[in-house]
Write a protein that holds these residues in place. Structure first.
Motif, PDB file in Angstrom:
ATOM      1  N   LYS A  90      45.307  43.489  53.468  1.00 24.44           N
ATOM      2  CA  LYS A  90      44.727  43.832  54.764  1.00 24.44           C
ATOM      3  C   LYS A  90      44.900  45.296  55.147  1.00 24.44           C
ATOM      4  CE  LYS A  90      48.816  42.341  57.363  1.00 24.44           C
ATOM      5  NZ  LYS A  90      49.322  41.436  58.424  1.00 24.44           N
ATOM      6  N   ASN A  91      45.832  46.000  54.502  1.00 25.31           N
ATOM      7  CA  ASN A  91      46.064  47.395  54.844  1.00 25.31           C
ATOM      8  C   ASN A  91      45.230  48.329  53.971  1.00 25.31           C
ATOM      9  OD1 ASN A  91      48.083  46.675  56.748  1.00 25.31           O
ATOM     10  ND2 ASN A  91      49.522  46.397  55.056  1.00 25.31           N
ATOM     11  N   LYS A  92      45.171  49.573  54.353  1.00 29.01           N
ATOM     12  CA  LYS A  92      44.449  50.571  53.573  1.00 29.01           C
ATOM     13  C   LYS A  92      45.226  50.858  52.294  1.00 29.01           C
ATOM     14  CE  LYS A  92      42.398  55.190  53.796  1.00 29.01           C
ATOM     15  NZ  LYS A  92      41.142  54.697  53.205  1.00 29.01           N
ATOM     16  N   ALA A  93      44.523  50.931  51.189  1.00 35.24           N
ATOM     17  CA  ALA A  93      45.168  51.182  49.898  1.00 35.24           C
ATOM     18  C   ALA A  93      45.878  52.526  49.906  1.00 35.24           C
ATOM     19  CB  ALA A  93      44.137  51.144  48.779  1.00 35.24           C
ATOM     20  N   CYS A  94      47.045  52.589  49.260  1.00 33.41           N
ATOM     21  CA  CYS A  94      47.820  53.827  49.238  1.00 33.41           C
ATOM     22  C   CYS A  94      47.162  54.854  48.316  1.00 33.41           C
ATOM     23  CB  CYS A  94      49.249  53.561  48.794  1.00 33.41           C
ATOM     24  SG  CYS A  94      49.423  53.033  47.086  1.00 33.41           S
ATOM     25  N   ALA A  95      47.492  56.108  48.549  1.00 34.08           N
ATOM     26  CA  ALA A  95      46.881  57.201  47.795  1.00 34.08           C
ATOM     27  C   ALA A  95      47.189  57.100  46.304  1.00 34.08           C
ATOM     28  CB  ALA A  95      47.370  58.539  48.352  1.00 34.08           C
ATOM     29  N   GLN A  96      48.394  56.655  45.968  1.00 34.35           N
ATOM     30  CA  GLN A  96      48.777  56.566  44.559  1.00 34.35           C
ATOM     31  C   GLN A  96      47.921  55.537  43.815  1.00 34.35           C
ATOM     32  OE1 GLN A  96      52.886  55.542  43.911  1.00 34.35           O
ATOM     33  NE2 GLN A  96      52.837  56.034  41.738  1.00 34.35           N
ATOM     34  N   LEU A  97      47.644  54.409  44.468  1.00 28.86           N
ATOM     35  CA  LEU A  97      46.790  53.402  43.848  1.00 28.86           C
ATOM     36  C   LEU A  97      45.374  53.927  43.674  1.00 28.86           C
ATOM     37  CD1 LEU A  97      46.105  50.545  42.878  1.00 28.86           C
ATOM     38  CD2 LEU A  97      45.842  49.864  45.267  1.00 28.86           C
ATOM     39  N   LEU A  98      44.850  54.555  44.689  1.00 29.34           N
ATOM     40  CA  LEU A  98      43.486  55.070  44.614  1.00 29.34           C
ATOM     41  C   LEU A  98      43.355  56.134  43.535  1.00 29.34           C
ATOM     42  CD1 LEU A  98      42.726  55.328  48.444  1.00 29.34           C
ATOM     43  CD2 LEU A  98      41.809  53.642  46.827  1.00 29.34           C
ATOM     44  N   GLU A  99      44.390  56.956  43.383  1.00 25.55           N
ATOM     45  CA  GLU A  99      44.365  57.999  42.360  1.00 25.55           C
ATOM     46  C   GLU A  99      44.361  57.398  40.955  1.00 25.55           C
ATOM     47  OE1 GLU A  99      47.063  61.814  40.830  1.00 25.55           O
ATOM     48  OE2 GLU A  99      47.617  60.706  42.640  1.00 25.55           O
ATOM     49  N   PHE A 154      38.590  53.974  36.779  1.00 25.41           N
ATOM     50  CA  PHE A 154      39.112  52.953  35.887  1.00 25.41           C
ATOM     51  C   PHE A 154      38.844  51.551  36.412  1.00 25.41           C
ATOM     52  CE2 PHE A 154      42.524  50.302  34.095  1.00 25.41           C
ATOM     53  CZ  PHE A 154      42.372  50.586  32.738  1.00 25.41           C
ATOM     54  N   CYS A 155      38.999  51.373  37.727  1.00 27.81           N
ATOM     55  CA  CYS A 155      38.745  50.061  38.319  1.00 27.81           C
ATOM     56  C   CYS A 155      38.402  50.237  39.794  1.00 27.81           C
ATOM     57  CB  CYS A 155      39.955  49.144  38.149  1.00 27.81           C
ATOM     58  SG  CYS A 155      41.448  49.722  38.987  1.00 27.81           S
ATOM     59  N   ASP A 156      37.888  49.181  40.390  1.00 30.99           N
ATOM     60  CA  ASP A 156      37.566  49.199  41.813  1.00 30.99           C
ATOM     61  C   ASP A 156      38.776  48.802  42.642  1.00 30.99           C
ATOM     62  OD1 ASP A 156      34.966  49.929  41.315  1.00 30.99           O
ATOM     63  OD2 ASP A 156      34.195  47.880  41.368  1.00 30.99           O
ATOM     64  N   VAL A 157      38.810  49.279  43.887  1.00 32.63           N
ATOM     65  CA  VAL A 157      39.858  48.913  44.835  1.00 32.63           C
ATOM     66  C   VAL A 157      39.201  48.453  46.127  1.00 32.63           C
ATOM     67  CG1 VAL A 157      41.824  49.702  46.191  1.00 32.63           C
ATOM     68  CG2 VAL A 157      41.522  50.539  43.857  1.00 32.63           C
ATOM     69  N   ILE A 158      39.587  47.282  46.592  1.00 31.40           N
ATOM     70  CA  ILE A 158      39.080  46.762  47.850  1.00 31.40           C
ATOM     71  C   ILE A 158      40.270  46.549  48.781  1.00 31.40           C
ATOM     72  CG2 ILE A 158      37.924  44.816  48.979  1.00 31.40           C
ATOM     73  CD1 ILE A 158      36.331  44.402  46.419  1.00 31.40           C
ATOM     74  N   ASP A 159      40.225  47.164  49.955  1.00 33.16           N
ATOM     75  CA  ASP A 159      41.321  47.031  50.911  1.00 33.16           C
ATOM     76  C   ASP A 159      40.791  46.553  52.257  1.00 33.16           C
ATOM     77  OD1 ASP A 159      40.038  49.281  51.842  1.00 33.16           O
ATOM     78  OD2 ASP A 159      41.680  50.666  51.412  1.00 33.16           O
ATOM     79  N   ASN A 160      41.683  46.495  53.236  1.00 35.00           N
ATOM     80  CA  ASN A 160      41.349  46.073  54.600  1.00 35.00           C
ATOM     81  C   ASN A 160      40.680  44.697  54.654  1.00 35.00           C
ATOM     82  OD1 ASN A 160      42.363  48.242  56.182  1.00 35.00           O
ATOM     83  ND2 ASN A 160      40.687  49.524  55.429  1.00 35.00           N
ATOM     84  N   THR A 161      41.115  43.808  53.788  1.00 33.44           N
ATOM     85  CA  THR A 161      40.608  42.439  53.833  1.00 33.44           C
ATOM     86  C   THR A 161      41.653  41.496  53.256  1.00 33.44           C
ATOM     87  OG1 THR A 161      38.854  40.918  53.131  1.00 33.44           O
ATOM     88  CG2 THR A 161      39.466  42.644  51.583  1.00 33.44           C
ATOM     89  N   GLU A 162      41.668  40.277  53.728  1.00 32.13           N
ATOM     90  CA  GLU A 162      42.539  39.243  53.165  1.00 32.13           C
ATOM     91  C   GLU A 162      41.718  38.178  52.459  1.00 32.13           C
ATOM     92  OE1 GLU A 162      45.279  37.633  55.985  1.00 32.13           O
ATOM     93  OE2 GLU A 162      46.672  39.300  55.708  1.00 32.13           O
ATOM     94  N   THR A 163      40.466  38.492  52.140  1.00 35.15           N
ATOM     95  CA  THR A 163      39.571  37.517  51.524  1.00 35.15           C
ATOM     96  C   THR A 163      39.030  38.042  50.209  1.00 35.15           C
ATOM     97  OG1 THR A 163      38.907  36.727  53.709  1.00 35.15           O
ATOM     98  CG2 THR A 163      37.508  36.121  51.844  1.00 35.15           C
ATOM     99  N   VAL A 164      39.229  37.287  49.147  1.00 31.76           N
ATOM    100  CA  VAL A 164      38.628  37.595  47.845  1.00 31.76           C
ATOM    101  C   VAL A 164      37.323  36.818  47.757  1.00 31.76           C
ATOM    102  CG1 VAL A 164      38.892  37.390  45.340  1.00 31.76           C
ATOM    103  CG2 VAL A 164      40.868  37.967  46.768  1.00 31.76           C
ATOM    104  N   ASN A 165      36.211  37.522  47.532  1.00 38.32           N
ATOM    105  CA  ASN A 165      34.904  36.854  47.537  1.00 38.32           C
ATOM    106  C   ASN A 165      34.099  37.102  46.266  1.00 38.32           C
ATOM    107  OD1 ASN A 165      34.244  39.517  47.912  1.00 38.32           O
ATOM    108  ND2 ASN A 165      33.637  39.282  50.070  1.00 38.32           N
ATOM    109  N   GLN A 166      34.794  37.546  45.178  1.00 32.28           N
ATOM    110  CA  GLN A 166      34.139  37.695  43.885  1.00 32.28           C
ATOM    111  C   GLN A 166      34.718  36.684  42.904  1.00 32.28           C
ATOM    112  OE1 GLN A 166      33.648  41.849  42.413  1.00 32.28           O
ATOM    113  NE2 GLN A 166      35.013  42.398  44.106  1.00 32.28           N
ATOM    114  N   SER A 167      33.986  36.403  41.843  1.00 26.62           N
ATOM    115  CA  SER A 167      34.469  35.496  40.806  1.00 26.62           C
ATOM    116  C   SER A 167      35.180  36.272  39.713  1.00 26.62           C
ATOM    117  CB  SER A 167      33.293  34.716  40.203  1.00 26.62           C
ATOM    118  OG  SER A 167      32.710  33.875  41.170  1.00 26.62           O
ATOM    119  N   PHE A 168      36.314  35.706  39.241  1.00 26.20           N
ATOM    120  CA  PHE A 168      37.100  36.357  38.196  1.00 26.20           C
ATOM    121  C   PHE A 168      37.528  35.329  37.156  1.00 26.20           C
ATOM    122  CE2 PHE A 168      37.723  39.019  41.948  1.00 26.20           C
ATOM    123  CZ  PHE A 168      37.476  40.290  41.426  1.00 26.20           C
TER     124      PHE A 168
END
Length: 506
Positions: free
Chosen positions: A53-62, A67-81
């Motif tokens: 639910k929080n904004k992703a930290c700068a270290q993760l985004l860097e 390399f991969c996507d980052v989704i923040d500010n949500t508590e819901t996963v809505n993609q299939s994995f």
């Protein structure tokens, strides 16, 4: 020992979800980059980090950039994995976890994932209390015996972080929490140890039974080629021992007292520690000569020694460590003696059982204990019984402080009904800072001011280390202030004497 070199993952992972954007999430992104360079036979089509639910930290985004996507500010996963790898701090009952599980074919924790990619040479250690000391002892013993090893897992260095620089012959001494074990399924160490099970993390697991089941998971895959090390000092461990024996898993029983008379055992006889393993008995050293004192530390030393012997360490190396090893930071750590009052940092006592162990180390009537923090909703009756009878003062603080104070007040009234002279001053303060000041105010010469909170730290601090460091800073500040007061008093005394003997000009 079992040959566990077979890769336990499909070569193609498909779509991967990393659940959690904290340290574990950051290290998992780094580990996937390592796999791409060094284990190219493991592939994937897509990686996405759900940071919560929080904004992703700068270290993760860097690290995730390109390399991969980052989704923040949500508590819901809505993609299939195809695979979802979870961080240990995310409870299964949370919305983030539930929605991820609904959209993923396979759920696993970070420990499980790293083991599946690098399954060789793992030693697992768990238990409500003592696992950090035992893991550190084991790692130190292996180093002394010139056996490559590293302490990983709940001890600070994540498994995926360590795996990025692991040599082929390096043992992983893995301290594993109930959170981490709850997310394992195929995890199969060469040997594993369970120290004890007492109430803890009930709010995370949902029940004591679920918590105990998570601890038992460390033995789930062991076979006749492995070794399970377990204490039989509590009901949960005794039941697990019986189930291990029924499965045909070799079990080494740990007893802090006499020889348990099992085929394999670790025990104390005439103050000497012994290990019986593979039809041979190894004699170690006298427990009275070790720096780690207390029955709980005897259990830790016996367990670490048995694991070290199983991994190939020699008796001399093990004994050298037993005689030289001292307490860890934040575990009954002596901080200072100020005005004949000792200050001890036991911030690592994050549950009631650990705090009770700490109280047994010090003299009754000479303890000023600080209790409180994040309320795990554990039962307080046993802790209250020991505090009222051992402590002169109990300073309760933080989120759990009022509930602890109520339990102590009730227990004190019960104790006085039997023994009218029972005394224990109970104080409540909102935060650790005020609690420290209150403890200092009540402490008398010969007392020990003991931070042994019996709670986790998350109501006020990021972790127990930060809490312990704060306590030690409070002690240092208090020591400096006392020194300043003493210096001022000495200066005043000198000035008074100078005035008294100053020659008259008349």
């Amino acid at each position: 020992m079992a040959n566990q070199s077979q890769l336990q993952l499909p070569h193609s992972l498909g779509r991967v979800c990393i659940l959690g954007g904290g340290n574990t999430g950051i290290h998992l992104v780094t580990y996937f980059a390592y796999l791409k360079r060094h284990m190219p036979h493991i592939t994937w089509s897509y990686i996405c980090v759900y940071a919560g639910k929080n904004k992703a930290c700068a270290q993760l985004l860097e690290r995730a950039q390109g390399f991969c996507d980052v989704i923040d500010n949500t508590e819901t996963v809505n993609q299939s994995f195809d695979v979802c790898i979870t961080s240990p701090g995310i409870p299964p009952r949370s919305t983030l976890y539930k929605t991820a599980a609904a959209h993923a074919n396979t759920m696993m924790g970070e420990v499980e994932f790293v083991w599946r990619t690098q399954p060789r040479l793992w030693l697992g250690i768990t238990g409500t209390n003592g696992k950090t000391t035992t893991t550190t002892l084991l790692n130190t013993m292996l180093h002394r015996a010139h056996i490559p090893s590293r302490a990983v897992g709940n001890i600070g260095l994540s498994c995926c972080e360590a795996a990025c620089s692991r040599s082929d012959d390096e043992w992983f001494c893995a301290e594993l929490s109930s959170f981490q074990l709850a997310e394992t399924s195929n995890f199969h160490p060469v040997a594993a140890a369970l120290l004890n099970i007492t109430p803890d993390h009930i709010e995370w697991h949902g029940s004591m039974e679920a918590y105990a089941a998570a601890k038992e998971q460390i033995f789930a895959q062991l076979t006749a080629d492995n070794l399970a090390i377990i204490s039989r000092d509590d009901a949960y461990c005794r039941a697990i021992y019986e189930r291990l024996c029924a499965r045909g898993v070799p079990v080494l029983c740990v007893s802090t007292g006499a020889d348990p008379q099992t085929q394999q055992a670790a025990y104390v006889e005439n103050n000497i520690m012994h290990i019986r393993l593979h039809n041979r008995t190894y004699t170690l050293c006298d427990v009275r000569n070790t720096k780690l004192q207390g029955e709980h530390n005897i259990q830790n030393m016996l367990t670490a020694s048995a694991l070290a012997l199983f991994a190939g360490a020699d008796v001399q190396a093990i004994t050298d460590v037993l005689l030289q090893f001292s307490t860890l930071e934040h575990r009954l750590e002596f901080v200072a003696r100020i005005g004949d009052v000792d200050f001890v940092n036991d911030s690592k006592a994050t549950n009631t059982d650990a705090a009770q162990h700490a109280l047994r180390v010090y003299d009754a009537g000479k303890i000023v204990v600080l209790l409180g923090g994040h309320d795990k909703q554990t039962d307080l009756a046993a802790l209250a019984h020991d505090v009222v009878r051992k402590c002169s003062v109990a300073v309760c603080y933080g989120q759990a402080g009022s509930r602890i104070a109520q339990a102590l007040t009730y227990e004190l009234s019960c104790a006085n009904a039997e023994h009218p002279n029972t005394t224990c001053t109970i104080v409540y303060e909102p935060h650790l800072r005020e609690a420290f000041d209150a403890a200092v105010l009540h402490a008398k010469p010969g007392d020990c001011v003991l931070l042994s909170p019996a709670c986790s730290s998350f109501d006020e601090f990021a972790n127990m280390e930060e809490r312990g460091t704060f306590f030690k800073q409070c002690v240092r500040t208090y020591a400096a202030n006392q020194a300043a007061v003493q210096d001022s008093a000495q200066d005043s005394s000198v000035n008074t004497r100078e005035c008294a003997f100053k020659p008259s000009n008349k």
